[in-house]
Scaffold this motif. Structure first.
Motif, mmCIF file in Angstrom:
data_model
loop_
_atom_site.group_PDB
_atom_site.id
_atom_site.type_symbol
_atom_site.label_atom_id
_atom_site.label_comp_id
_atom_site.label_asym_id
_atom_site.label_seq_id
_atom_site.Cartn_x
_atom_site.Cartn_y
_atom_site.Cartn_z
ATOM 1 N N ASP A 54 0.816 -1.196 0.000
ATOM 2 C CA ASP A 54 0.000 0.000 0.000
ATOM 3 C C ASP A 54 0.861 1.261 0.000
ATOM 4 O O ASP A 54 0.565 2.243 0.664
ATOM 5 C CB ASP A 54 -0.953 0.013 1.207
ATOM 6 N N THR A 65 3.070 0.972 10.949
ATOM 7 C CA THR A 65 3.936 0.870 9.778
ATOM 8 C C THR A 65 5.397 0.980 10.173
ATOM 9 O O THR A 65 6.254 0.293 9.642
ATOM 10 C CB THR A 65 3.598 1.994 8.787
ATOM 11 N N LYS A 123 -3.199 -4.266 6.828
ATOM 12 C CA LYS A 123 -3.525 -3.783 5.476
ATOM 13 C C LYS A 123 -4.241 -4.860 4.688
ATOM 14 O O LYS A 123 -5.181 -4.579 3.942
ATOM 15 C CB LYS A 123 -2.238 -3.404 4.741
ATOM 16 N N LYS A 165 -7.683 -4.366 2.948
ATOM 17 C CA LYS A 165 -7.747 -4.301 1.489
ATOM 18 C C LYS A 165 -8.364 -5.547 0.882
ATOM 19 O O LYS A 165 -9.044 -5.476 -0.121
ATOM 20 C CB LYS A 165 -6.343 -4.083 0.908
ATOM 21 N N SER A 214 3.674 4.154 3.577
ATOM 22 C CA SER A 214 2.257 3.911 3.786
ATOM 23 C C SER A 214 1.830 4.469 5.138
ATOM 24 O O SER A 214 2.588 4.475 6.093
ATOM 25 C CB SER A 214 1.950 2.432 3.690
ATOM 26 N N ILE A 260 -1.157 4.202 7.874
ATOM 27 C CA ILE A 260 -2.251 3.314 8.223
ATOM 28 C C ILE A 260 -3.552 4.087 8.376
ATOM 29 O O ILE A 260 -4.628 3.568 8.100
ATOM 30 C CB ILE A 260 -1.897 2.490 9.488
ATOM 31 N N LEU A 301 -6.076 4.186 5.523
ATOM 32 C CA LEU A 301 -6.940 3.044 5.253
ATOM 33 C C LEU A 301 -8.084 2.963 6.239
ATOM 34 O O LEU A 301 -9.002 2.186 6.067
ATOM 35 C CB LEU A 301 -6.127 1.746 5.354
#
Lengths: 179, 888, 255, 179
Positions: free
Chosen positions: B167, B392, B403, B407, B427, B429, B432
């Motif tokens: 991601d 992350t 993730k 996802k 990325s 977090i 998301l």
């Protein structure tokens, strides 16, 4: 048993056949011994002698340090340590190159394996030494052998064909490899 | 962990009949029957893209050849892969792919492990390509990742990996047609998470690691499957070595808990072990200076002084500290050494810096010392709650699981973090998450209380729990009702609606996992916050349900092991209480020797005791208290006062520099043993190289001490210690492929609901003190960086290439307010001292906060106050208010 | 669809088909403007009326043909399906530009194979054109008069395909660049006899192995010109050989 | 910056689509209209607007050839070179540009007024040869009309001969081509 066969038996015909070359030599005497080192043998065209590292016409080493000769060698003569060329980022070369000639079979597999024709077999064979360690050759020595045995050099690889233009090229604008 | 019974379909591949779960791709089914279909763009981790056309197969009743990587197996399907048509198709596609490939295999690092090379051999491809190949201009890509786009076969695996798995979206195919190349952005060098995924996943040599460029050929390498030493996730790595040199690290798809995914630390950090500064000889302090000595001299020196001190001051004059980076075997032997050979409970490990908060909370509420969930549960979860994880950066692979859950399985992600959603090539977090709450680290507790309040007021309390423990429910409800939404809003800066929405999502989930990270665990009052979190799960009925649980994330690779091995003062191996008579008897039986009874001192207490001269001798294994604790604790003076300070270390750290004897220890790359990861999975560590110089594994050194001290704890190898551990803790670390988590102990939960909660409910349900921020100041926080782990990784050349120094990360708004630009030098100061560093402007830092990676923050530590938790004795020194002034 | 989502215009793999998982993963029907333009009339006057025009059973109604190339009046002509090419080119489009005889024409856009004068009486409907070895495609009729270099024409089309190839799947991506380079070489009189064989082979290898129909389409010009006008290629190569221009050393020889 | 200048238009474009990313290509066009080409800064800004990473914008921008990534002249002449126009003489058109303006495909005049690129089919096959100047079509070009177009463009920045991008019915003022 036919008559001819019997005749051959009693006259020792077969022995004369066998001795034919010897007899001929007795009559036409030709010396085969060479007075080495004063006289030297004519070597056959594809004689496989001492190994050497070669250079391009501009004097750069051909070897790209790909380790294929090391992989191809049946008796583990070769040891290659490859690295990035200092000052020429992303270009590969052999930082160190060793050949332990005491073990070499002169089979020529390494020369076959070389993708850039950086290895060559010279016609040198007079490599008797007092100390075995002198047969453990490093890159400089191997290049020196190449220099004296192959005076005619090829032109740079990337000039040979457009498709090898990106084969092993340095990039001046990139930083050197870390560490 | 997939508890949905999958339907199966039967198909025939090359005459072999096989039954596979519905939805399996033909290429996967073929692999199962041992038919290898050549492919470039297919990867089990990624969605099929079918762009290389290499995997064409004949499928009965389909007119054209089909790509097996995108065709789903159906009932009764007949697939043929070995026909002439298929072979010709493969050959022709290979010819196309080879057309523009430069064939520079001799100088390519992938040579020997290259898919294209293998298939070319397999199909004896001869190319009729007589034209000029495309040539890309070479651009500088990144310090660690090298690209050679001429070799690219445009399978886009790297791009898809970067997007689908990480991601990150830092790579993109640029241009069109044959001139498509993989780039980051324009001519800018790559600036991303440097997970190395693209390097690993590239089927050809288009993306290679620059760290080990040209140093090896695959056939020269020896491999060792071991466990990464940089964080609690416990990723399995394959360390490749050439002679005694560490060459590269890989991770195999499907292996270990990480299944082939790594982070920058795992992929590029391995050279820390072969740093030239490694200690190679024992050092003894003679006339004030450390000089090289032999092992015998060093051991005798230690033995002599230990005996003398023990005789004159007794065993309580000793203390011990061990790092959570040691193996289970070493941690076990260390505590055994301290308890038996020395005879004291004064010992502690680096789990004390935070992880113990989570473990103690779990013990007191649910009666386990481990997660009741696994990574698989995280992936399968419906609702994930992340609190102060900074996932992350701190636990990248657990982050990947989160993730994946979001996802691929569409989990609802709720985050309470000290970060802001921001788009970038690292990325984030919170991008998301469905509901994100940005809270300063000191106010995580307030946010949890807000959630609790929303749960209680929104009537999300589990109805069975109401009947089961009415007292507990009403007590908690009452306590929480005392709080005012307005106060909460002021503390957290978040409106009540957000909490109400979050609580609704949380209560609506079937499988709920709450992850608490080090940002929370190391903050002040974290133990209480963890208990509150468990209350939250308990109230919503999510604590005991299948697939639900609380998961505190460990920072160091074996923090969990340190606790379980009893390498903390109050706990015995198997996480038994020292004060528990039965537990003591059990250990005594196993060891056939009596245990010391006196309560041991913890990390901070030991420093206090050393300061007052009660502790005279300290054994430190791999720990660096001088480097990690703020100077206010007086750690340096305390250690200087000691009569004997023994350090077993990889490097001459600040602590080792004060020592009387420094013994070179072997790193995790050089020894065997086991690590227990954050979810409690025990994995084998295997040596990749021989110990550097004269260094020895820590357990060998400890064993040698015990021999010299006349109370031998002798073992042939690390396995023997593990055998003993298993005798003490039955079935410990059976090294199976996946961990089986313990279940919540109902008795413990009952105990908690009847009695346990009363003790500190009132204190837990009050809001933490608010930070009063003055103008020109920011709240400075120590954070974990993605590219470093503790101080160890600052010895790694690779990681230093990415992040060579600690920069002060600030929000653009703050930076503008203070008149700062990226790259400006600033002086941070408060009443306690000052520190100079450089500014980096980062969108993800919330306003009013500033981050400093703690790996480089040693000199900044003096700005922080150290507060010790009264229950768990965890020292907390993570935030401080500082003023920022630009300097020339 | 990908363009509409703001991504690179790459084909998607099917299944799932757009009708079930299209734009934003929702069911989508993609239609040509031509189809949409026909709709009001079909709805207004009934399908029977529409079916009565043109040549039943399948090719009914009218279509717009864009006649271009060497004709007197290039432009768009809407004709009922079923008229012959001769009618379209000589009556509607006014005949050949300089009254030279017709040499070749493309019946349906760049991706349709070329047809020869012998196909002039082929009816403009899907079946007849398919029977003649081509397709109606987009309805872009391109006419070439006598004297047009067919190799050049094929190269021009190939360059179009090379440029438009999205680069997703390897046969189309690498194949189109390869074909273009070889064709350029032949046009530049650097060709060799075995190049023709390679061309045919490559075309066959691209066909049917790509993600979308673009790959199939892109080989049409070369395949059809090679079929009908092979001597032109041969002449170019023979000229090259007689001129004894330097032959390129194939890349595979040395490395 | 785009954001300040075209705030309402950006708002409108984004609101047109259910998914933010869809607004990418219209926004890139907006950026191109603004500067004549899509600059890196613009791409970064668009990335921020649409919550994409810059590489995601970059990949889309480089895929579509209608988006110029390098500065072009004030009038960007795009001459179709596909077969249909080729038959009608697009090479001749390119030749005119070369003789009249002295630039070949991909080049720009020194006064930065004109730049030329040879592009593929612009879907005006029936009215070949044609060219597109910025967003306007000029069809059935002859040397005479071409000169007029150049002169008008230089003078007024526009030309009455423009016929498109619409195609049908043929505008009355379009010059009937002799070809």
């Amino acid at each position: 048993m036919t008559f001819t066969a019997w005749l051959k038996t009693i006259t020792f015909y077969d022995i004369f056949v066998g001795m034919k070359v010897t007899m001929k030599h007795m009559v036409h005497y030709r010396p085969v011994t060479l007075q080495y080192p004063h006289e030297k043998r004519t070597l056959p065209d594809n004689y496989r002698g001492m190994l050497a590292l070669l250079r391009y016409d501009d004097g750069t080493e051909k070897c790209v340090g790909c380790d294929l000769c090391e992989a191809a060698c049946p008796s583990r003569v070769i040891r290659v340590v490859s690295a990035e060329v200092p000052g020429e980022p992303t270009k590969r070369y052999s930082k160190e190159y060793y050949m332990d000639m005491t073990r070499c079979l002169f089979c020529g597999l390494c020369v076959d394996a070389c993708p850039v024709d950086a290895l060559g077999m010279t016609r040198e064979f007079e490599w008797s030494v007092y100390d075995k360690r002198q047969l453990h050759l490093n890159k400089e020595q191997l290049l020196a052998i190449g220099d004296r045995s192959f005076p005619v050099r090829e032109k740079q690889l990337e000039l040979q064909h457009p498709n090898v233009a990106f084969f092993n090229v340095a990039f001046k604008h990139l930083p050197q490899k870390p560490g | 962990m997939d508890n949905i019974t999958a339907e199966h379909v039967r198909l025939t591949i090359d005459g072999i009949s096989i039954s596979v779960p519905k939805g399996t791709l033909v290429i996967e089914a073929a692999r199962r029957v041992g038919v290898m279909i050549p492919h470039f763009c297919y990867h089990p981790k990624l969605k099929p893209d079918a762009n290389c056309r290499m995997c064409l197969v004949e499928v009965e009743r389909m007119p054209k050849l089909q790509t097996s990587c995108s065709t789903v197996a159906t009932e009764g399907m007949t697939v043929r892969t070995a026909t002439t048509v298929v072979h010709n198709a493969h050959k022709s596609v290979l010819e196309f792919i080879l057309a523009n490939h430069p064939l520079d295999c001799p100088v390519c690092d992938q040579g020997g492990k290259c898919d294209l090379q293998d298939f070319s051999h397999q199909y004896t491809a001869t190319s009729r390509f007589a034209e000029t190949k495309r040539i890309f201009q070479k651009e500088y890509f990144s310090p660690l990742i090298e690209t050679q786009m001429n070799r690219c076969v445009q399978c886009l695996r790297c791009v898809r990996y970067c997007d689908e798995v990480m991601d990150v979206k830092a790579l993109a195919p640029i241009g069109r047609g044959t001139m498509t190349e993989i780039k980051s952005f324009g001519a800018h060098p790559l600036d991303c998470e440097f997970c190395g995924g693209c390097v690993q996943i590239c089927p050809v040599g288009a993306i290679t690691s620059r760290l080990s460029m040209y140093e090896y050929r695959p056939w020269m390498l020896k491999r060792a499957d071991t466990v990464c030493m940089f964080c609690g996730d416990g990723c399995q790595i394959t360390v490749q070595t050439k002679d005694q040199e560490l060459i590269e690290v890989n991770s195999a798809q499907g292996a270990g808990r990480n299944s082939g995914d790594l982070c920058a630390r795992g992929f590029f950090g391995f050279r820390a072990a072969s740093h030239p500064d490694r200690l190679t000889h024992p050092l003894i302090r003679r006339n004030g200076a450390l000089v090289e000595a032999t092992w015998e001299e060093a051991l005798e020196f230690v033995a002599e002084h230990t005996k003398r001190l023990k005789l004159s001051h007794g065993p309580q004059a000793f203390g011990g500290l061990i790092s959570g980076r040691c193996t289970n075997e070493e941690l076990y032997l260390f505590q055994k050494f301290m308890r038996l050979t020395i005879g004291t409970n004064n010992l502690d490990s680096s789990a004390r810096y935070g992880h113990i908060n989570g473990v103690q909370a779990m013990r007191s509420v649910q009666g386990t010392h481990r997660w009741t969930v696994t990574f698989e549960d995280i992936v399968q979860a419906d609702v994930l709650l992340l609190i102060g994880t900074n996932i992350t950066e701190a636990n990248p692979i657990t982050g990947l699981k989160v993730k994946e859950a979001v996802k691929k399985h569409e989990a609802t992600l709720l985050t309470i973090e000290a970060i802001q959603p921001a788009i970038g090539t690292i990325s984030n977090i919170s991008n998301l998450s469905k509901q994100h709450v940005c809270v300063a680290p000191s106010q995580f507790g307030a946010a949890v209380l807000g959630l609790l309040k929303a749960v209680v007021e929104g009537n999300h309390i589990d109805s069975t729990l109401r009947q089961q423990a009415p007292d507990y429910v009403s007590a908690v409800s009452q306590a929480i009702q005392q709080l005012d939404w307005e106060d909460l809003a002021v503390s957290t800066g978040v409106s009540s609606e957000s909490f109400v929405q979050m609580a609704a999502s949380l209560a609506g989930g079937r499988r709920v996992v709450a992850l608490a990270g080090q940002t929370l665990l190391r903050s002040q009052g974290a133990y209480g916050v963890c208990l509150n979190l468990l209350d939250l799960l308990l109230l919503t009925g999510k604590l005991t349900a299948q697939g639900c649980g609380f998961a505190p994330l460990a920072e160091e690779n074996n923090d969990q092991g340190a606790v379980e091995m009893g390498a903390v003062s109050a706990l015995l191996p198997g996480v038994l209480d020292l004060t528990d008579r039965d537990a003591r008897d059990q250990i005594t039986r196993a060891w056939k020797e009596d245990l010391p009874v006196a309560t041991g001192a913890t990390l901070i207490e030991m420093i206090g005791l050393a300061q007052t001269g009660i502790i005279k001798g300290l054994f430190i294994v791999g720990e660096n208290p001088v480097g990690s604790l703020p100077p206010q604790t007086g750690v340096k003076e305390a250690l200087s006062k000691l009569d004997l300070l023994v350090c077993q270390e990889l490097f001459l750290t600040e602590t080792a520099a004060l020592a009387h004897v420094v013994l070179p220890a072997a790193s995790a790359m050089e020894k065997a043993g086991t690590f227990t990861n954050t979810e409690g999975h025990v994995q084998a560590v295997r040596p990749a190289i021989d110990p550097v110089g004269d260094s020895r594994p820590d357990w060998e050194i400890l064993s040698a001490f015990s021999v010299f001290l006349g109370a031998p704890l002798e073992y042939g190898d690390a396995k023997e210690i593990l055998k003993e551990i298993r005798a003490v803790i039955p079935g410990y670390g059976s090294l199976g492929p996946s961990p089986i988590p313990p279940a919540v102990d109902p008795a413990a939960v009952d105990r908690y609901m009847n009695e346990g909660y009363r003790r500190d409910l009132a204190t837990r349900y009050t809001l933490p003190a608010r930070d009063v921020r003055q103008d020109g100041t920011v709240q400075l926080g120590l954070t974990q960086s993605l590219f470093h782990s503790g101080k160890l990784s600052t010895y790694s050349t690779g990681l230093l290439q990415i992040e060579p120094s600690g920069l002060l990360q600030m929000n653009p708004v703050d930076a503008a307010r203070l008149g700062l630009d990226a790259g400006d030098r600033v002086r941070l100061s408060n009443g306690q001292g000052k520190f100079t560093t450089t500014v980096k402007v980062l969108d993800r830092v919330p306003e009013g906060l500033a981050w400093l990676p703690d790996h480089f923050a040693q000199d900044a530590l003096r700005l922080f106050d150290c507060v010790v938790d009264p229950d768990t004795k965890v020292p907390s020194y993570r935030t401080a208010s500082v003023s920022v002034v630009k300097t020339a | 669809m990908e363009s509409l989502e703001g991504k690179r215009g790459l084909p998607r793999i099917k299944p799932p088909f757009p009708a079930t998982h299209g734009l934003y993963n929702k069911p989508t029907v993609v239609n040509n403007i031509e189809t949409l333009a026909n709709l009001p009339y079909i709805v207004g006057r009934g399908p029977e009326w529409f079916a009565s025009i043109g040549s039943p059973p399948k090719s009914t109604g009218t279509r717009v043909f864009c006649v271009s190339g060497h004709v007197k009046q290039p432009g768009n002509y809407e004709v009922p399906m079923g008229v012959t090419f001769r009618e379209l080119i000589y009556e509607h489009a006014g005949g050949m530009r300089s009254d030279k005889p017709l040499k070749a024409f493309i019946p349906g856009g760049a991706s349709a194979p070329f047809l020869t004068p012998s196909h002039l009486d082929v009816k403009l409907d899907f079946e007849s054109v398919a029977a003649a070895g081509s397709m109606l495609g987009s309805g872009g009729v391109t006419v070439m008069e006598e004297g047009t270099d067919m190799v050049w024409a094929a190269l021009r089309l190939m360059e179009f395909f090379y440029h438009e190839s999205c680069g997703k799947c390897s046969p189309c991506r690498e194949g189109s660049s390869w074909l273009v380079q070889t064709m350029r070489r032949i046009v530049a009189k650097r060709g060799q006899m075995q190049d023709l064989e390679t061309l045919v082979d490559l075309c066959k290898n691209i066909e049917g192995r790509t993600v979308c129909a673009f790959g199939d389409a892109s080989v049409a010009p070369i395949m059809s010109t090679l079929k009908h006008w092979r001597p032109e290629y041969v002449t170019l190569i023979q000229e090259a050989e007689s001129a004894n221009l330097i032959k390129l050393e194939p890349a595979g020889v040395r490395h | 910056m785009l954001k300040e200048k075209h705030a309402t238009e950006i708002e409108e474009i984004i609101s047109r689509y259910p998914v933010r990313r869809s607004a990418l290509i219209p926004l890139l066009y907006l950026a191109q209209r603004e500067e004549g080409f899509v600059s890196e800064a613009a791409m970064k800004e668009i990335a921020g607007l649409l919550r994409l990473t810059p590489p995601q914008v970059y990949e889309t921008a480089t895929f579509y050839t209608m988006l110029n990534l390098k500065p072009v002249g004030k009038f960007h002449l795009q001459v179709c070179k596909s077969l249909m126009c080729g038959l009608a003489g697009s090479d001749t058109v390119i030749g005119w540009v070369k003789t009249k303006l002295g630039i070949g495909p991909g080049e720009m005049t020194t006064d930065k007024l004109f730049s030329l690129s040879a592009v593929e089919c612009l879907a005006a096959c029936g009215t070949a040869p044609m060219m597109q100047v910025n967003e306007d079509y000029y069809e059935r070009l002859t040397e005479e009309t071409f000169d007029r177009i150049l002169a008008d463009l230089k003078k007024d920045g526009t030309c009455s001969l423009k016929t498109g991008p619409f195609m049908w019915p043929e505008p009355a003022n379009a010059v009937k081509g002799e070809t």
